[in-house]
Design a protein around this motif. Structure first.
Motif, mmCIF file in Angstrom:
data_model
loop_
_atom_site.group_PDB
_atom_site.id
_atom_site.type_symbol
_atom_site.label_atom_id
_atom_site.label_comp_id
_atom_site.label_asym_id
_atom_site.label_seq_id
_atom_site.Cartn_x
_atom_site.Cartn_y
_atom_site.Cartn_z
ATOM 1 N N LEU A 169 38.473 -74.349 -33.470
ATOM 2 C CA LEU A 169 39.478 -74.592 -34.498
ATOM 3 C C LEU A 169 39.036 -74.112 -35.872
ATOM 4 C CD1 LEU A 169 40.779 -78.157 -33.563
ATOM 5 C CD2 LEU A 169 41.951 -75.976 -33.251
ATOM 6 N N SER A 170 37.713 -74.085 -36.093
ATOM 7 C CA SER A 170 37.187 -73.702 -37.413
ATOM 8 C C SER A 170 36.609 -72.293 -37.429
ATOM 9 C CB SER A 170 36.103 -74.696 -37.840
ATOM 10 O OG SER A 170 36.615 -76.010 -37.927
ATOM 11 N N ALA A 171 36.771 -71.558 -36.343
ATOM 12 C CA ALA A 171 36.135 -70.243 -36.233
ATOM 13 C C ALA A 171 36.526 -69.304 -37.366
ATOM 14 C CB ALA A 171 36.479 -69.609 -34.883
ATOM 15 N N ALA A 172 37.777 -69.391 -37.822
ATOM 16 C CA ALA A 172 38.236 -68.472 -38.869
ATOM 17 C C ALA A 172 37.541 -68.707 -40.208
ATOM 18 C CB ALA A 172 39.744 -68.597 -39.036
ATOM 19 N N MET A 173 36.964 -69.893 -40.397
ATOM 20 C CA MET A 173 36.291 -70.203 -41.667
ATOM 21 C C MET A 173 34.818 -69.821 -41.670
ATOM 22 S SD MET A 173 37.902 -73.866 -42.832
ATOM 23 C CE MET A 173 37.673 -74.724 -41.272
ATOM 24 N N ILE A 174 34.285 -69.407 -40.525
ATOM 25 C CA ILE A 174 32.864 -69.100 -40.417
ATOM 26 C C ILE A 174 32.633 -67.640 -40.783
ATOM 27 C CG2 ILE A 174 30.910 -68.953 -38.818
ATOM 28 C CD1 ILE A 174 32.217 -71.249 -37.239
ATOM 29 N N PRO A 175 31.745 -67.355 -41.735
ATOM 30 C CA PRO A 175 31.526 -65.966 -42.155
ATOM 31 C C PRO A 175 30.921 -65.121 -41.048
ATOM 32 C CG PRO A 175 29.939 -67.447 -43.192
ATOM 33 C CD PRO A 175 30.933 -68.321 -42.493
ATOM 34 N N ALA A 176 31.067 -63.804 -41.184
ATOM 35 C CA ALA A 176 30.646 -62.884 -40.134
ATOM 36 C C ALA A 176 29.145 -62.906 -39.896
ATOM 37 C CB ALA A 176 31.098 -61.467 -40.487
ATOM 38 N N ASN A 177 28.362 -63.264 -40.908
ATOM 39 C CA ASN A 177 26.904 -63.259 -40.761
ATOM 40 C C ASN A 177 26.353 -64.593 -40.265
ATOM 41 O OD1 ASN A 177 27.439 -64.712 -43.061
ATOM 42 N ND2 ASN A 177 25.811 -63.790 -44.291
ATOM 43 N N SER A 178 27.246 -65.477 -39.817
ATOM 44 C CA SER A 178 26.840 -66.780 -39.292
ATOM 45 C C SER A 178 27.365 -66.933 -37.869
ATOM 46 C CB SER A 178 27.398 -67.898 -40.175
ATOM 47 O OG SER A 178 27.010 -69.165 -39.700
ATOM 48 N N THR A 179 26.506 -67.416 -36.961
ATOM 49 C CA THR A 179 26.929 -67.623 -35.584
ATOM 50 C C THR A 179 26.821 -69.095 -35.214
ATOM 51 O OG1 THR A 179 24.714 -67.139 -34.725
ATOM 52 C CG2 THR A 179 26.276 -65.311 -34.858
ATOM 53 N N LEU A 180 27.816 -69.597 -34.486
ATOM 54 C CA LEU A 180 27.858 -70.988 -34.049
ATOM 55 C C LEU A 180 27.910 -71.016 -32.524
ATOM 56 C CD1 LEU A 180 28.181 -74.049 -34.453
ATOM 57 C CD2 LEU A 180 30.633 -73.659 -34.794
ATOM 58 N N HIS A 181 26.923 -71.673 -31.912
ATOM 59 C CA HIS A 181 26.852 -71.796 -30.464
ATOM 60 C C HIS A 181 27.043 -73.264 -30.071
ATOM 61 C CE1 HIS A 181 25.149 -67.719 -30.300
ATOM 62 N NE2 HIS A 181 24.413 -68.098 -31.326
ATOM 63 N N VAL A 182 27.566 -73.498 -28.882
ATOM 64 C CA VAL A 182 27.777 -74.836 -28.348
ATOM 65 C C VAL A 182 27.109 -74.920 -26.978
ATOM 66 C CG1 VAL A 182 29.491 -76.515 -27.556
ATOM 67 C CG2 VAL A 182 29.959 -75.110 -29.584
ATOM 68 N N ASP A 183 26.356 -75.994 -26.746
ATOM 69 C CA ASP A 183 25.666 -76.128 -25.468
ATOM 70 C C ASP A 183 25.415 -77.599 -25.166
ATOM 71 O OD1 ASP A 183 24.458 -75.363 -23.109
ATOM 72 O OD2 ASP A 183 23.011 -74.019 -24.059
ATOM 73 N N GLY A 184 25.253 -77.912 -23.895
ATOM 74 C CA GLY A 184 24.838 -79.246 -23.487
ATOM 75 C C GLY A 184 23.324 -79.333 -23.481
ATOM 76 N N TYR A 185 22.796 -80.487 -23.923
ATOM 77 C CA TYR A 185 21.342 -80.667 -23.935
ATOM 78 C C TYR A 185 21.015 -82.154 -23.813
ATOM 79 C CZ TYR A 185 16.531 -81.019 -25.386
ATOM 80 O OH TYR A 185 15.201 -81.324 -25.417
ATOM 81 N N LYS A 186 20.134 -82.472 -22.879
ATOM 82 C CA LYS A 186 19.646 -83.835 -22.701
ATOM 83 C C LYS A 186 18.325 -83.978 -23.429
ATOM 84 C CE LYS A 186 18.768 -87.326 -19.133
ATOM 85 N NZ LYS A 186 17.468 -87.804 -19.657
ATOM 86 N N TRP A 187 18.225 -84.962 -24.311
ATOM 87 C CA TRP A 187 17.042 -85.152 -25.142
ATOM 88 C C TRP A 187 15.778 -85.256 -24.283
ATOM 89 C CZ3 TRP A 187 19.730 -89.873 -27.800
ATOM 90 C CH2 TRP A 187 20.861 -89.424 -28.491
ATOM 91 N N GLY A 188 14.750 -84.538 -24.687
ATOM 92 C CA GLY A 188 13.484 -84.567 -23.975
ATOM 93 C C GLY A 188 13.346 -83.486 -22.920
ATOM 94 N N ASN A 189 14.435 -82.825 -22.549
ATOM 95 C CA ASN A 189 14.357 -81.742 -21.574
ATOM 96 C C ASN A 189 13.787 -80.485 -22.216
ATOM 97 O OD1 ASN A 189 15.385 -83.419 -19.631
ATOM 98 N ND2 ASN A 189 17.235 -82.228 -19.246
ATOM 99 N N SER A 190 13.592 -79.460 -21.416
ATOM 100 C CA SER A 190 13.092 -78.188 -21.939
ATOM 101 C C SER A 190 13.985 -77.686 -23.076
ATOM 102 C CB SER A 190 13.053 -77.137 -20.827
ATOM 103 O OG SER A 190 12.781 -75.861 -21.368
ATOM 104 N N VAL A 191 13.349 -77.206 -24.132
ATOM 105 C CA VAL A 191 14.100 -76.695 -25.279
ATOM 106 C C VAL A 191 14.240 -75.178 -25.230
ATOM 107 C CG1 VAL A 191 13.391 -78.630 -26.715
ATOM 108 C CG2 VAL A 191 12.052 -76.507 -26.765
ATOM 109 N N GLU A 192 13.718 -74.548 -24.192
ATOM 110 C CA GLU A 192 13.781 -73.086 -24.117
ATOM 111 C C GLU A 192 15.210 -72.548 -24.226
ATOM 112 O OE1 GLU A 192 11.258 -70.996 -24.366
ATOM 113 O OE2 GLU A 192 10.039 -72.806 -24.628
#
Length: 249
Positions: free
Chosen positions: A111-134
């Motif tokens: 919904l906010s993608a249009a407000m994000i400048p071209a030189n900035s990237t936003l990623h979304v991911d699932g992560y369980k605390w304490g698991n591998s951070v790779e």
């Protein structure tokens, strides 16, 4: 400091009896208005998320612009979205790897993608605390040594997860004096505040220095029918956590 590949040993300190916690609250829906006047969708938005987003926006020039940002336990991910809008180089928004949670984060980010400048990237991911951070570090540009900013809004209420949160901090926060983890929360169950605050000495025991930055009293409680001290339920606490000096040598 403990080896970051090992589990931090806390004995039975964070083991709670069955039924100790009340059922988790239903989140609220709102829109977050930035200081700039822009509006970001705030599905699953609580007071700590709002306060984190304002804190980031007000300090974006020195804290966010051109930096790499990781949000842990993001829910709506409004602080991540604000970080991307304000010019973070890379922002990674994460929460527990439940498909509905991840889809909600992706929806809000879109919904906010249009407000994000071209030189900035936003990623979304699932992560369980304490698991591998790779998988999280893989979002960073080549030769990056970690994230400059960690956003941790309303995560320390989960007392049994304190060791995993600290392990994740150890493995993702860049080892520089400027790198910082923002830990911002409200004690919605005030009688548990002493247990919540044990996170901070545990962090200090594991290579970090902790600085309390603010207490902000909100206009109203978020959950009207909650029990316990009303003033505490209206208060947002803010801390900055950085690497201790002896960890930088």
């Amino acid at each position: 400091m403990a080896d970051t590949d090992d589990v931090i040993n806390t004995g039975d300190l964070f083991q709670d009896p069955d039924g100790f916690y009340e059922p988790e609250k239903e989140p609220t829906f709102a829109e977050h208005r930035m200081r700039s006047g822009d509006t970001v969708r705030g599905d699953l938005l609580w007071n700590a998320g709002r306060t984190s987003a304002h804190y980031i926006e007000e300090r974006a020039a020195e804290l966010i612009q051109g930096k790499d940002v990781l949000e842990i336990g993001a829910a709506a991910g409004v602080p991540s979205v604000v970080s991307a809008i304000k010019g973070a180089r890379v922002t990674v928004m994460t929460d527990y790897p439940d498909p509905d949670l991840v889809d909600n984060m992706r929806f809000n980010a879109g919904l906010s993608a249009a407000m994000i400048p071209a030189n900035s990237t936003l990623h979304v991911d699932g992560y369980k605390w304490g698991n591998s951070v790779e998988p999280l570090l893989a979002y960073l540009p080549p030769n990056s040594a970690g994230f400059d900013v960690l956003i941790m809004a309303d995560v320390v209420y989960s007392h049994r997860e304190h060791p995993n949160l600290i392990k994740t901090m150890q493995q993702t926060l860049k080892k520089t004096r400027e790198a910082v983890a923002l830990v911002i929360f409200t004690p919605y169950e005030p009688w548990l505040l002493p247990k919540t605050e044990k996170f901070f000495p545990l962090a200090e025991e594991n290579g970090f220095q902790v600085t309390k930055m603010f207490e902000k009293l909100m206009d109203a409680v978020l959950f009207e029918n909650d029990q316990g001290d009303e003033k505490l339920r209206r208060t947002v606490f803010g801390y900055e956590i950085r690497w201790a000096e002896d960890q930088l040598k």
